[in-house]
Design an enzyme around this catalytic site. Structure first.
Site, PDB file in Angstrom:
ATOM      1  N   HIS A 141       1.091  -1.115   0.060  1.00 31.43           N
ATOM      2  CA  HIS A 141      -0.160  -0.103  -0.228  1.00 31.43           C
ATOM      3  C   HIS A 141       0.879   1.227   0.060  1.00 31.43           C
ATOM      4  O   HIS A 141       1.723   1.406   0.870  1.00 31.43           O
ATOM      5  CB  HIS A 141      -0.882  -0.008   1.230  1.00 31.43           C
ATOM      6  CG  HIS A 141      -1.768   1.190   1.182  1.00 31.43           C
ATOM      7  ND1 HIS A 141      -3.127   1.060   0.733  1.00 31.43           N
ATOM      8  CD2 HIS A 141      -1.649   2.465   1.734  1.00 31.43           C
ATOM      9  CE1 HIS A 141      -3.797   2.410   0.879  1.00 31.43           C
ATOM     10  NE2 HIS A 141      -2.769   3.267   1.519  1.00 31.43           N
ATOM     11  N   CYS A 142       0.689   2.048  -0.878  1.00 29.95           N
ATOM     12  CA  CYS A 142       1.554   3.317  -1.118  1.00 29.95           C
ATOM     13  C   CYS A 142       0.706   4.645  -0.624  1.00 29.95           C
ATOM     14  O   CYS A 142      -0.129   4.952  -1.244  1.00 29.95           O
ATOM     15  CB  CYS A 142       1.981   3.361  -2.475  1.00 29.95           C
ATOM     16  SG  CYS A 142       2.996   4.681  -2.894  1.00 29.95           S
TER      17      CYS A 142
END
Length: 304
Positions: free
Chosen positions: A157-158
């Site tokens: 997850h960025c």
């Protein structure tokens, strides 16, 4: 003589195992907004306050780099016939591609695991049940606590794009890394030309605020472009290795020293073609293209 022990009820036992959770009845989690807009298509947005702040910072980073690189550095030298028009056009191209790739990476569905019914005729015998969202998923899927959903072949997850990087938007994330890398080094190279090659600007209006104080804007851009260029370059190298080895960032975090016999090393061509989908490789770096998968997302058999 002895106190009677209280036998736990069946409902208490089921609740303790987490089996009382209702099965999902919707394709989307409560933390996801999905809107269909003309031209833009279906947009996927995560309702996460910290992620929205990080995405806003990323956008402002791009705004400053584009404005300072063009208005403060390149355009004055182009008016003085020092910077060439093709070089300025290339800077604009990198900037436009970068913001388009950011938009796509942030709003594409990363590969949400859909609700599967018997009518779909999909073999889910080797799938597993997620204990958080109570949804069957392929073994290389992962549940994201930010998005509150399972994502097929989730890489990570960025927060900077406020979205997961998974099977369906990995190519857009790689495009963002590439164009941000190009834009950063274009800005850095423009500044080096300004300091060491171009003569002083003769047509600049010294009374304008950003010209009068341009030295501070340029110093800041040097630091920002150098930091972003190095960061994006490292990200590209890391993602390239993961693609060749058919591994994800999450898999590397869980098992940083895997057995070499379990690694499926493949060629760059097959790795990138699987990520980018079918079609000509000339369009692999074009952010507005749609990805056509080579095979369904349900073939993953090795666990995360």
């Amino acid at each position: 003589m002895y106190e009677k022990e209280e036998v736990p009820s069946l409902s208490t036992f089921v609740s303790g195992l987490g089996l009382d959770k209702a099965a999902p009845s919707s394709e989307y989690s409560s933390n996801i907004i999905v809107k269909s807009l003309p031209i833009l298509g279906r947009l996927h947005f995560v309702k996460d306050r910290n992620g929205i702040l990080c995405l806003s910072f990323t956008f402002l980073y791009w705004v400053y780099g584009t404005w300072c690189g063009l208005v403060v550095v390149l355009l004055p030298h182009m008016r003085d016939k020092q910077a060439s028009e093709p070089f300025v056009a290339l800077y604009v191209l990198c900037s436009v591609m970068c913001i388009c790739a950011l938009f796509r990476a942030a709003t594409l569905n990363p590969g949400r695991v859909p609700l599967i019914s018997e009518k779909d005729n999909i073999d889910t015998s080797d799938w597993e049940m997620c204990d958080k969202c109570q949804r069957k998923r392929p073994k290389r899927a992962h549940h994201c606590r930010r998005c509150q959903q399972c994502v097929v072949r989730m890489d990570h997850h960025c927060p900077w794009i406020n979205n997961c990087v998974g099977e369906e938007n990995h190519y857009a994330f790689m495009q963002l890394l590439f164009w941000a890398f190009c834009l950063s080094w274009m800005a850095f190279w423009s500044l080096m030309l300004h300091y060491w090659y171009y003569p002083a600007c003769t047509t600049c209006d010294k009374s304008v605020f950003y010209i009068k104080h341009s030295i501070w804007f340029k110093y800041l851009l040097v630091l920002m472009s150098l930091a972003m260029g190095l960061f994006m370059g490292a990200g590209l190298v890391d993602q390239h290795q993961n693609l060749n080895w058919d591994r994800t960032t999450l898999e590397n975090m869980k098992d940083p020293h895997p057995d070499i016999s379990t690694i499926r090393i493949r060629s760059e061509w097959s790795a990138y073609r699987e990520m980018c989908g079918s079609g000509s490789m000339l369009f692999w770096l074009f952010p507005c293209r749609s990805r056509k998968v080579l095979r369904p997302s349900y073939f993953y058999s090795s666990p995360v």
